[in-house]
Design a protein around this motif. Structure first.
Motif, short mmCIF file in Angstrom:
data_model
loop_
_atom_site.label_atom_id
_atom_site.label_comp_id
_atom_site.label_asym_id
_atom_site.label_seq_id
_atom_site.Cartn_x
_atom_site.Cartn_y
_atom_site.Cartn_z
N ILE A 165 1.02 7.10 -0.99
CA ILE A 165 0.60 6.68 0.35
C ILE A 165 1.09 5.27 0.65
CG2 ILE A 165 -1.41 6.22 1.83
CD1 ILE A 165 -2.82 8.46 0.12
N ALA A 166 1.00 4.41 -0.37
CA ALA A 166 1.46 3.03 -0.19
C ALA A 166 2.95 3.02 0.15
CB ALA A 166 1.20 2.22 -1.45
N THR A 219 -6.22 1.98 6.10
CA THR A 219 -5.62 0.85 6.82
C THR A 219 -4.74 0.02 5.88
OG1 THR A 219 -7.68 -0.33 6.41
CG2 THR A 219 -7.37 0.63 8.60
N VAL A 220 -3.85 -0.73 6.52
CA VAL A 220 -2.83 -1.44 5.76
C VAL A 220 -3.41 -2.49 4.81
CG1 VAL A 220 -2.38 -3.23 7.49
CG2 VAL A 220 -0.54 -2.48 6.01
N ASP A 221 -4.57 -3.06 5.13
CA ASP A 221 -5.13 -4.07 4.23
C ASP A 221 -5.56 -3.45 2.90
OD1 ASP A 221 -7.03 -2.96 6.14
OD2 ASP A 221 -8.55 -4.09 5.06
N VAL A 264 -3.83 -1.75 -2.90
CA VAL A 264 -3.30 -0.69 -3.77
C VAL A 264 -1.97 -1.13 -4.38
CG1 VAL A 264 -2.28 1.62 -3.77
CG2 VAL A 264 -4.45 1.22 -2.61
N MET A 265 -1.10 -1.71 -3.54
CA MET A 265 0.21 -2.14 -4.04
C MET A 265 0.05 -3.16 -5.16
SD MET A 265 2.49 -2.47 -0.56
CE MET A 265 3.95 -3.08 -1.42
N GLU A 266 -0.86 -4.12 -4.95
CA GLU A 266 -1.10 -5.16 -5.95
C GLU A 266 -1.63 -4.52 -7.24
OE1 GLU A 266 -0.37 -8.31 -5.65
OE2 GLU A 266 -1.20 -8.85 -7.60
N GLU A 267 -2.56 -3.58 -7.07
CA GLU A 267 -3.17 -2.91 -8.22
C GLU A 267 -2.13 -2.12 -9.01
OE1 GLU A 267 -6.49 -0.49 -6.91
OE2 GLU A 267 -6.26 0.82 -8.65
N VAL A 315 7.88 -7.79 0.88
CA VAL A 315 7.87 -8.95 -0.02
C VAL A 315 7.10 -8.62 -1.29
CG1 VAL A 315 6.93 -11.28 -0.33
CG2 VAL A 315 8.14 -10.70 1.77
N MET A 316 5.93 -7.97 -1.13
CA MET A 316 5.11 -7.63 -2.30
C MET A 316 5.88 -6.73 -3.25
SD MET A 316 1.32 -7.02 -0.68
CE MET A 316 0.58 -6.56 -2.26
N GLU A 317 6.56 -5.73 -2.67
CA GLU A 317 7.34 -4.80 -3.49
C GLU A 317 8.47 -5.54 -4.20
OE1 GLU A 317 6.65 -1.62 -3.89
OE2 GLU A 317 8.41 -1.25 -5.15
#
Lengths: 455, 455
Positions: free
Chosen positions: A222-223, A248-250, A255-258, B255-257
């Motif tokens: 999903i991310a 929502t994007v926040d 999730v991306m960080e995790e 950027v995060m990616e």
């Protein structure tokens, strides 16, 4: 105009801290309430237990809820459980449902049950519904606070509805449209809605091609989707296309960080994401599983070398190059592994032919192997004045680098095929596997050419 | 209602592909234009050069621009340069300025200059302004297409202005407010704007506490901020607080990616982010720098072992445990390194006392060292029936793990202090450093207790 730069933030921090120590509730509130909840959370986390209890008594459950939403996920359980239960319950039922669920997921089951009992019935129901979704699925990260409008509303009606719902909704920038059966029928952005004429029908201005995700979908997929499509929100549906919630994007940024932390930790051989805040015991517990496995694998390596004792006895200098060869194998394997894991998790593998990738990696291994093999051969030939030893180590390095590169590519591909997260094939594992391979190659070659070495 | 699931997407893909092969422009456009640009980009990337040239002739520069914006960043330069220059120029000047700049940054300087010459003067000026910001700063990722309103406008006037500007703006969900000197004075969300009464003044409803970032700010810090504050956009200002641009959440996700891939690649010892799409030559070029450095470091290790030749000659079995000890040291160091690098890059180090962290890591090393040391001691004592050897290896492992853990923590901390990205202290480096330390400990101990070993 007030713009919070670092200097000003430090001063404000100071004022708030002073107000807390002097127990000046009015002064504390005057400064604290004005801050963004993220800044509030940063200040709150720094306090001692005594001061935290003061803060609990100075803020309303709604205000404290904003703070708790932005507190570091790893410490939130501790804060919630140290509060008076009725206060904690008030906080939980007043915050966004998905955030409340995230927090409850950090608590043990008995605590969760007792909080749910204390809650108002409808809040408890909503939370219970979300609690049963499996971790890391769309269901577990979605929120049920969203604005939904009907196909047959006019733009004007929709705007009126929106104004009413806006304060409670997680986002109002995408508004999802449902039909009479509550099935997802379309989407309209607030941007398009404010440009549209008031008497137009929603079904005429909405976008029918709405991208949605199934409730059981994986959060990492999903991310990727959200990032690709540049959406700010995505609707979550069940098998019959009923709208269940939105993501929502926040939440996706979290999730991306995790997921990034998770992949990174696994590459380093840590069983669970670890932070500087962990106690030494907890850190050790997270690192020991791999270390103990490696210890046993290391015994295997030792045993293999033991098999070549006769060779070693005759040419003791051979052992000098063991760390070099094993180290090169381990590192080149980790490089190949990292490329493969990232490519798989970024969804780039689907469109590539697996055999072509393996062929290409073999070629990469051949190039790096040749360069390193020739370099080391020359180095040893001149340094140790021993051409035979140089050729032996050079060929070993070359063979090792080719095999290790291929192993680093194939292992994650196989794991992916077996539906195991390829990131589990972490650095230490591939390193040790390649240690063993490299030593086998090195000593086999040495044994085969023994005559030349002692001659 | 049309909801694109995998099945349907495959079918649509098929139809479009067929239309392309048969050169049916109308049918192609009918299907293709309806897709989300992300899907369009996925289809476009799969085509051969011949078909790509057909697509260029079937789409307008605006339509092609949407596709190009979503194409993988690594291949975009190739596509832009293969187009007719005037078509490529049209694409670039019609797309969001920040995206155009991103693409131009991938091209060589001569190409960029010639595209800028072909552009309309004002588009070229806007792009030039963004082009001179350093890579990975706020300036390089911001866009200049945003809606700005004035302090003294009424809500109604602001809404009218917004409706007019909405089609061109990157986001309209945060509207920034400036004073007469064009300095950033506040922010209002579209959500608050649509709830406000029409005759209110913007300066009365806006939020004066607007969080902004300096134009030279680091993109990683900005990503962290955006994630913490849950913002959808952040304003970028110069030293005098003039509004220069905005950064939107979709760019921050990229950027995060990018930063995650970067950290991950460095931990694995790859000099630059690598993908499966790279050729074998390119892959080898990215991996060789570390491998060659390691080769020389490996020679140092070999030399150190060579110093202990007398010890090795007397007790050949010692060499059997070299890979085990070096491997454990390397892995435990990488674990500690990974935790430190992640914590530093997540900004968690600022608030912690460095000496406390080092103390805690030492304790972690002591715990893991004791557990692994005792385990290996027992294993060797029983397996090899050699208690002295068991104790020697056990103590070596214990000492090694403590030192390696501390090294893995201290090296990134020092790099951070020296303002070097700690992620550069990659896995291979720390591994080899710890190889050397561990071998020194092991052989020093063995030499010291030689009498017992041969006795």
């Amino acid at each position: 105009m007030e713009h919070l730069n670092k200097q000003e933030r430090m001063e404000m921090w100071e004022t708030i801290q002073q107000a807390l120590i002097n127990e000046q509730i009015d002064q504390f509130r005057a400064e604290f309430i004005e801050l963004h909840p993220y800044d509030q959370a940063k200040i709150f986390e720094e306090q001692t237990e005594d001061i935290r209890f003061l803060i609990y008594s100075y803020l309303s459950p709604e205000e404290m809820g904003d703070v708790i939403e932005h507190v570091d996920r790893d410490s939130v359980a501790g804060f919630i459980t140290e509060m008076i239960p009725s206060f904690a319950t008030d906080i939980l039922q007043n915050m966004a449902t998905d955030d409340a669920v995230d927090i409850l997921n950090e608590l043990d089951k008995n605590k969760v049950a007792s909080f749910l009992t204390l809650m108002k019935k409808d809040a408890a129901e909503e939370i219970k519904e979300l609690l049963h979704y499996e971790e890391k699925t769309a269901g577990s990260i979605m929120t049920t606070e969203y604005v939904v409008i009907h196909l047959e509303m006019t733009v004007k009606q929709a705007m009126r509805h929106l104004r009413k719902e806006a304060p409670d909704a997680e986002t109002i920038y995408y508004i999802y449209v449902v039909d009479t059966e509550k099935k997802l029928a379309g989407v309209i952005s607030l941007r398009d809605l404010i440009i549209a004429e008031g008497d137009w029908l929603i079904q005429d201005v909405m976008n029918e091609r709405v991208v949605s995700v199934p409730v059981g979908g994986d959060q990492e997929d999903i991310a990727q989707m959200m990032r690709g499509y540049d959406f700010l929100a995505l609707p979550v549906v069940d098998f019959q296309n009923h709208l269940l919630g939105i993501i929502t994007v926040d939440d996706i940024m979290d999730v991306m960080e995790e997921e990034a932390s998770d992949d990174y930790s696994k590459l380093a051989g840590i069983s669970d994401v670890e932070k500087f805040g962990d106690t030494a015991w907890l850190s050790a517990k997270k690192r020991l599983p791999w270390l103990v496995i490696l210890l046993f694998l290391g015994m295997v390596t030792a045993n293999i070398i033991g098999q070549f004792e006769a060779t070693l006895d005759q040419v003791a200098i051979l052992s000098v190059f063991i760390p070099l060869i094993a180290g090169m194998a381990g590192n080149t394997g980790t490089q190949a592994l990292a490329v493969a894991v990232r490519s798989i998790s970024a969804g780039e593998m689907e469109k590539k032919k697996k055999w072509r990738v393996i062929g290409q990696e073999s070629l990469t291994g051949f190039i790096t192997g040749t360069v390193c093999g020739v370099t080391i051969m020359l180095l040893i030939a001149f340094w140790y004045q021993n051409a035979v030893l140089g050729i032996l180590v050079g060929i070993s390095i070359m063979a090792t680098l080719i095999v290790a590169t291929i192993a680093g590519t194939i292992v994650p591909l196989i794991m992916d095929r077996l539906h195991i997260d390829p990131a589990v094939a972490s650095g230490p594992f591939i390193t040790t596997l390649n240690d063993i391979i490299s030593i086998l190659i090195y000593f086999s070659l040495a044994t085969a050419f023994m005559n030349l070495l002692v001659g």
